[in-house]
Design a protein around this motif. Structure first.
Motif, PDB file in Angstrom:
ATOM      1  N   ARG A   1     -43.107 174.916  42.003  1.00 45.94           N
ATOM      2  CA  ARG A   1     -44.406 174.335  42.478  1.00 45.94           C
ATOM      3  C   ARG A   1     -44.811 174.462  43.878  1.00 45.94           C
ATOM      4  O   ARG A   1     -45.669 173.973  44.543  1.00 45.94           O
ATOM      5  CB  ARG A   1     -44.426 172.816  42.082  1.00 45.94           C
ATOM      6  N   VAL A   2     -44.163 175.629  44.578  1.00 48.06           N
ATOM      7  CA  VAL A   2     -44.525 175.775  45.898  1.00 48.06           C
ATOM      8  C   VAL A   2     -45.728 176.688  46.137  1.00 48.06           C
ATOM      9  O   VAL A   2     -45.724 177.739  44.793  1.00 48.06           O
ATOM     10  CB  VAL A   2     -43.471 176.584  46.719  1.00 48.06           C
ATOM     11  N   PRO A   3     -46.884 176.583  46.558  1.00 48.97           N
ATOM     12  CA  PRO A   3     -48.155 177.344  46.383  1.00 48.97           C
ATOM     13  C   PRO A   3     -47.643 179.011  46.747  1.00 48.97           C
ATOM     14  O   PRO A   3     -46.663 179.299  47.392  1.00 48.97           O
ATOM     15  CB  PRO A   3     -49.017 176.961  47.472  1.00 48.97           C
ATOM     16  N   ALA A   4     -48.513 179.711  46.104  1.00 46.22           N
ATOM     17  CA  ALA A   4     -48.053 181.302  45.823  1.00 46.22           C
ATOM     18  C   ALA A   4     -48.041 181.878  47.340  1.00 46.22           C
ATOM     19  O   ALA A   4     -46.927 182.504  47.606  1.00 46.22           O
ATOM     20  CB  ALA A   4     -48.891 181.951  44.935  1.00 46.22           C
ATOM     21  N   ARG A   5     -49.086 181.726  47.956  1.00 44.35           N
ATOM     22  CA  ARG A   5     -49.101 182.160  49.363  1.00 44.35           C
ATOM     23  C   ARG A   5     -47.904 181.941  50.196  1.00 44.35           C
ATOM     24  O   ARG A   5     -47.158 182.455  50.905  1.00 44.35           O
ATOM     25  CB  ARG A   5     -50.489 182.110  49.880  1.00 44.35           C
ATOM     26  N   LEU A   6     -47.631 180.469  50.243  1.00 46.58           N
ATOM     27  CA  LEU A   6     -46.619 179.846  51.118  1.00 46.58           C
ATOM     28  C   LEU A   6     -45.296 180.561  50.552  1.00 46.58           C
ATOM     29  O   LEU A   6     -44.450 180.801  51.252  1.00 46.58           O
ATOM     30  CB  LEU A   6     -46.956 178.367  51.047  1.00 46.58           C
ATOM     31  N   ALA A   7     -45.186 180.473  49.094  1.00 46.67           N
ATOM     32  CA  ALA A   7     -43.901 180.967  48.639  1.00 46.67           C
ATOM     33  C   ALA A   7     -43.513 182.558  48.834  1.00 46.67           C
ATOM     34  O   ALA A   7     -42.627 182.883  49.409  1.00 46.67           O
ATOM     35  CB  ALA A   7     -43.929 180.914  47.145  1.00 46.67           C
ATOM     36  N   GLU A   8     -44.630 183.246  48.993  1.00 46.78           N
ATOM     37  CA  GLU A   8     -44.541 184.932  49.325  1.00 46.78           C
ATOM     38  C   GLU A   8     -44.134 184.965  50.808  1.00 46.78           C
ATOM     39  O   GLU A   8     -43.271 185.517  51.238  1.00 46.78           O
ATOM     40  CB  GLU A   8     -45.828 185.463  48.929  1.00 46.78           C
ATOM     41  N   ALA A   9     -44.931 184.012  51.725  1.00 48.00           N
ATOM     42  CA  ALA A   9     -44.699 184.353  53.000  1.00 48.00           C
ATOM     43  C   ALA A   9     -43.202 183.482  53.442  1.00 48.00           C
ATOM     44  O   ALA A   9     -42.428 184.249  54.254  1.00 48.00           O
ATOM     45  CB  ALA A   9     -45.722 183.616  54.110  1.00 48.00           C
ATOM     46  N   LEU A  10     -42.881 182.494  52.915  1.00 47.84           N
ATOM     47  CA  LEU A  10     -41.501 182.031  53.133  1.00 47.84           C
ATOM     48  C   LEU A  10     -40.392 183.092  52.577  1.00 47.84           C
ATOM     49  O   LEU A  10     -39.298 182.907  53.360  1.00 47.84           O
ATOM     50  CB  LEU A  10     -41.307 180.626  52.631  1.00 47.84           C
TER      51      LEU A  10
ATOM     52  N   PRO B   1     -39.422 189.032  46.299  1.00 49.38           N
ATOM     53  CA  PRO B   1     -39.706 188.958  45.227  1.00 49.38           C
ATOM     54  C   PRO B   1     -39.052 187.697  44.412  1.00 49.38           C
ATOM     55  O   PRO B   1     -39.929 186.930  43.698  1.00 49.38           O
ATOM     56  CB  PRO B   1     -39.928 190.139  44.182  1.00 49.38           C
ATOM     57  N   ARG B   2     -37.869 188.007  44.360  1.00 50.07           N
ATOM     58  CA  ARG B   2     -37.103 187.003  43.311  1.00 50.07           C
ATOM     59  C   ARG B   2     -37.026 185.465  44.060  1.00 50.07           C
ATOM     60  O   ARG B   2     -37.390 184.558  43.338  1.00 50.07           O
ATOM     61  CB  ARG B   2     -35.717 187.347  43.414  1.00 50.07           C
ATOM     62  N   TRP B   3     -36.908 185.417  45.197  1.00 46.53           N
ATOM     63  CA  TRP B   3     -36.962 184.068  46.047  1.00 46.53           C
ATOM     64  C   TRP B   3     -38.628 183.583  46.106  1.00 46.53           C
ATOM     65  O   TRP B   3     -38.508 182.300  45.716  1.00 46.53           O
ATOM     66  CB  TRP B   3     -36.646 184.316  47.484  1.00 46.53           C
ATOM     67  N   SER B   4     -39.478 184.576  45.702  1.00 44.89           N
ATOM     68  CA  SER B   4     -41.027 183.825  46.112  1.00 44.89           C
ATOM     69  C   SER B   4     -41.133 183.468  44.502  1.00 44.89           C
ATOM     70  O   SER B   4     -41.695 182.348  44.372  1.00 44.89           O
ATOM     71  CB  SER B   4     -41.908 184.956  46.207  1.00 44.89           C
ATOM     72  N   ALA B   5     -40.450 183.977  43.459  1.00 45.18           N
ATOM     73  CA  ALA B   5     -40.830 183.575  42.020  1.00 45.18           C
ATOM     74  C   ALA B   5     -39.875 182.134  41.848  1.00 45.18           C
ATOM     75  O   ALA B   5     -40.546 181.503  41.388  1.00 45.18           O
ATOM     76  CB  ALA B   5     -40.466 184.782  41.232  1.00 45.18           C
ATOM     77  N   ALA B   6     -38.859 182.091  42.652  1.00 44.84           N
ATOM     78  CA  ALA B   6     -38.113 180.944  42.405  1.00 44.84           C
ATOM     79  C   ALA B   6     -38.926 179.717  43.022  1.00 44.84           C
ATOM     80  O   ALA B   6     -38.836 178.515  42.643  1.00 44.84           O
ATOM     81  CB  ALA B   6     -36.811 180.883  43.369  1.00 44.84           C
ATOM     82  N   LEU B   7     -39.547 179.860  44.046  1.00 46.78           N
ATOM     83  CA  LEU B   7     -40.000 178.943  44.760  1.00 46.78           C
ATOM     84  C   LEU B   7     -41.399 178.583  44.188  1.00 46.78           C
ATOM     85  O   LEU B   7     -41.900 177.448  44.142  1.00 46.78           O
ATOM     86  CB  LEU B   7     -40.589 179.529  46.130  1.00 46.78           C
ATOM     87  N   ARG B   8     -42.046 179.589  43.506  1.00 44.95           N
ATOM     88  CA  ARG B   8     -43.304 179.270  42.882  1.00 44.95           C
ATOM     89  C   ARG B   8     -42.950 178.377  41.405  1.00 44.95           C
ATOM     90  O   ARG B   8     -43.864 177.447  40.949  1.00 44.95           O
ATOM     91  CB  ARG B   8     -43.948 180.506  42.230  1.00 44.95           C
ATOM     92  N   ARG B   9     -41.668 178.514  40.958  1.00 44.89           N
ATOM     93  CA  ARG B   9     -41.369 177.917  39.763  1.00 44.89           C
ATOM     94  C   ARG B   9     -40.912 176.606  40.045  1.00 44.89           C
ATOM     95  O   ARG B   9     -41.237 175.324  39.293  1.00 44.89           O
ATOM     96  CB  ARG B   9     -39.971 178.387  39.238  1.00 44.89           C
TER      97      ARG B   9
END
Length: 747
Positions: free
Chosen positions: A339-348, A329-337
């Motif tokens: 500007r990485v798309p949400a779905r890609l951020a969660e998967a990555l 969850p933390r890495w996903s939030a950092a990626l979204r900040r």
């Protein structure tokens, strides 16, 4: 903590008592032959085929079981007991279902909870502290004697699993093998090369029963994260008009069915528990409170089965689940900040977090770190959910309507085939992994490296150009294009004419026949080393593969030669022994649509500047050879001004006949000799004197059990003025030049 420690001590003591009590451990130490009544506790499974010397080790069926009654042969009176054992059934000479028309051994059709009466020899386990009291070695080809059928739930599970296998029978090879593994963990059809590809890309978790299977099904009912308790909840449940409580009840029933179908053994229970934890995260969105839930699930599972505390699979499952609840969850939030798309951020974030925590443990197991694990998991993840859902649909409908099940299975074959292609492509990349110390010290070092990579990666995310540069560098490391590799490493040397690949205890050589083209002579004992060698040499087209004879250390690597390359013809000796290896070669050739021919003395061929003549075996031998070695295809090769003699594994009788053949005049003073039979002591001294090579190359494995090459053979070659090189010490070898310019390079 005190209560948990006391409970753990009690549970471990009770489970340990099962291993030590009763007559079975004592009888095992005496290697006694007994008649035992056993109850199976697992599905039968085949050992993976492996090369032992020049032959394939016989397959065996392994089954976990409990001895309920045992009687020593010749003694009066049986003893009631309860001891966990491993049944090992030697199936040499039996069909085991690998071939298209082979009938499976009757032992492979048994279901858990079946009771058998067996006469077998007991043996102690290989290691102390094992979870079994003994090994029951069953010999003989008779079918098992069943004295009690499986339980009702196991019969139902067996029927469902058999229906799924039947529904997948008409699918392409990889999908046919993978779909039962993705759905219920049935890997009986997975080929060794596909299994190896999944391990090298860290995708092996998709072939095991895992919590992700259950999570996909339950998420289908519940819908997107965090909406399960809201009016806006989605998924199938609200569409069917089910209340939240009814949905929870249905999920519980589905979980119970999952456990029954996939067998209620500890690995499945672990998957159900961890999958339920992940499901709770999806349903409630309350990830922070799930760490205690995960800890509770782990504690209860370890109390149920203390042996899980020593299971690497259990450790990896817990680490992966913990990574999804904490780091992801933390890495996903950092990626979204950024500007990485949400779905890609969660998967990555999910793939990277699980890999970061699990990689040190994987390195302990395999002494290797995969560099393609994260991208391969990302690419495979998009297909796991549809394959799982469609596979379960085929599983459920197979007993009711097989045509419908086949339609579901056919639809599932597309995402399943995609997963297999991802695994094979990732495993085929020459830089897909790096060797790493396989110890806990190595794991600690890898953990430190991972932390450094994560910290550096956080800073790089703010510099797109640096990220792009790192991506290009990683791509070059993975692909390792031959021109670039040649510039950096000097391998292969420019203008090489002959290469001997280091494939361990076996033979695999290559004759250069033009840019990207080579004639391959023998394939070694393992597909992976020969494939890696051919990629390093830049070989993409093979007009001819010569298999000198059918011993496993020369032909079992054939799938690695064929992988991703254009192959014209496979030529073999006419003496098709051992029969199982000859059948293996025919099966591989037929699967790729490659014609098979037989070599015979007098045959001459040419490809560009490369020409060769077959010197042995004779087209009409006066008698059968003494064995496969003496039927080896022997080649005299010319490449420019270079003359090479490739002897296969010829033994002294055939070497002496070769000296008495019309080919004698051509044998005098060759430049390069591929020494027969890995440099064994069985060499004809007259042949060595006549050939008198300038360069003698020996293909053998480091620390092999035969002592190859023999010191006497090396000494005899050196006495004739030959320079002797060997792959166990010098690695892969490549010959360049001719005459006074003859050179040899080492990889």
């Amino acid at each position: 903590m005190l209560l948990a420690a006391a409970a753990a001590a009690a549970s471990a003591g009770l489970h340990g008592a099962d291993v030590r009590r009763g007559p079975v451990p004592g009888l095992a130490r005496q290697y006694a032959t007994v008649t035992a009544e056993v109850e199976l506790t697992s599905d039968p499974r085949l050992t993976r085929p492996r090369v032992s010397g020049d032959h394939m080790a016989p397959d065996s069926v392994l089954i976990d079981a409990e001895v309920r009654r045992v009687e020593r042969v010749g003694d009066a009176g049986a003893v009631e007991t309860r001891a966990p054992v491993l049944i090992l059934v030697n199936t040499a000479g039996q069909a085991h279902g690998h071939g298209a028309d082979a009938r499976p051994s009757p032992w492979l059709g048994l279901l858990p909870s079946t009771r058998l009466r067996v006469t077998a020899r007991l043996a102690p386990p290989l290691t102390d502290g094992d979870r079994i009291a003994a090994v029951l070695r069953v010999r003989g080809r008779a079918a098992p004697e069943v004295i009690g059928g499986p339980s009702g739930p196991q019969r139902l599970a067996g029927r469902l699993r058999a229906g799924l296998r039947a529904a997948t029978d008409g699918l392409p090879g990889d999908a046919r093998a993978l779909l039962p593994g993705l759905v219920v963990g049935d890997t009986s059809r997975v080929t060794p090369d596909l299994d190896e590809a999944f391990k090298e890309t860290d995708l092996a978790h998709t072939l095991a029963v895992s919590g992700s299977n259950l999570t996909v099904l339950l998420a289908l009912l519940i819908g997107p994260p965090g909406l399960a308790q809201h009016v806006e909840r989605r998924g199938l449940a609200p569409r069917l008009g089910l209340s939240l409580r009814a949905t929870a009840l249905l999920c519980g029933v589905l979980t119970l069915g999952f456990v029954v179908v996939c067998r209620p053994d500890p690995s499945v229970l672990r998957a159900a528990a961890c999958g339920s934890v992940a499901l709770l995260a999806l349903a409630t969105g309350r990830r922070r409170s799930l760490i205690p839930a995960l800890a509770t699930a782990v504690l209860l599972l370890v109390l149920y089965d203390p042996w899980l505390a020593r299971s690497y699979g259990f450790l990896l499952s817990v680490l992966a689940t913990g990574a999804l609840l904490t780091l992801a969850p933390r890495w996903s939030a950092a990626l979204r900040r950024r500007r990485v798309p949400a779905r890609l951020a969660e998967a990555l974030a999910a793939a990277a977090a699980a890999q970061a925590l699990c990689t040190p443990v994987v390195a302990v197991l395999s002494a290797r770190v995969s560099l393609v694990a994260v991208p391969c998991n990302l690419l495979a993840e998009v297909a796991v959910a549809p394959a799982t859902v469609l596979g379960f649909a085929a599983l459920v409908t197979a007993p009711l309507a097989m045509p419908v099940a086949k339609a579901f299975a056919w639809c599932a074959s597309w995402p399943t085939g995609w997963i297999a292609d991802v695994a094979r492509t990732g495993a085929a990349l020459p830089g897909g992994g790096v060797d790493w110390p396989g110890s806990w010290t190595g794991a600690l070092l890898l953990g430190l490296v991972t932390v450094v990579v994560v910290l550096v990666g956080r800073r790089l995310l703010g510099h797109p150009w640096l990220c792009a540069l790192c991506g290009v560098l990683l791509l070059l490391v993975l692909v390792q294009p031959p021109p670039l590799t040649r510039v950096i490493t000097g391998w292969p040397p420019p203008g090489w004419r002959f290469a001997m690949c280091d494939v361990g205890q076996g033979d695999a050589t290559v004759l250069a026949a033009g840019p990207g083209t080579g004639v391959v002579v023998d394939a070694g004992p393992d597909p992976k080393p020969v494939d890696r060698c051919l990629r390093a040499l830049g070989i993409t087209r093979i007009p001819l593969v010569v298999l000198t004879h059918f011993h496993a250390d020369h032909v079992t690597g054939l799938p690695g030669v064929l992988r991703g390359r254009s192959v014209g013809v496979i030529e073999t000796t006419g003496y098709e022994e051992p029969a199982d290896q000859a059948e293996f070669v025919r099966r591989e050739a037929a699967g790729q649509g490659i014609p098979l021919t037989h070599a015979a003395a007098g045959e001459e061929r040419r490809i560009g500047g490369l020409s060769w003549q077959v010197l042995w075996p004779p087209p009409r031998p006066s008698a059968d050879p003494d064995g496969p070695n003496d039927a080896s295809v022997t080649l005299l090769v010319r490449s420019g001004g270079l003359r090479l003699l490739l002897l296969g594994d010829l033994e002294p009788p055939a070497q002496q006949q070769l000296l008495r053949s019309p080919a004698l005049a051509r044998l005098v003073g060759v430049d390069v000799l591929k020494v027969a039979h890995h440099g064994s002591a069985h060499q004809d001294p007259d042949l060595i004197r006549v050939v008198a090579p300038r360069l003698a190359l020996i293909s053998c494995g480091a620390g092999n059990m035969y002592g190859h090459p023999a010191p006497s053979t090396v000494a005899a070659l050196q006495a004739e003025g030959a320079r002797v090189l060997r792959t166990d010490r010098d690695g892969s070898l490549a010959v360049t030049g001719a005459g006074a310019g003859l050179r040899v390079a080492r990889d």
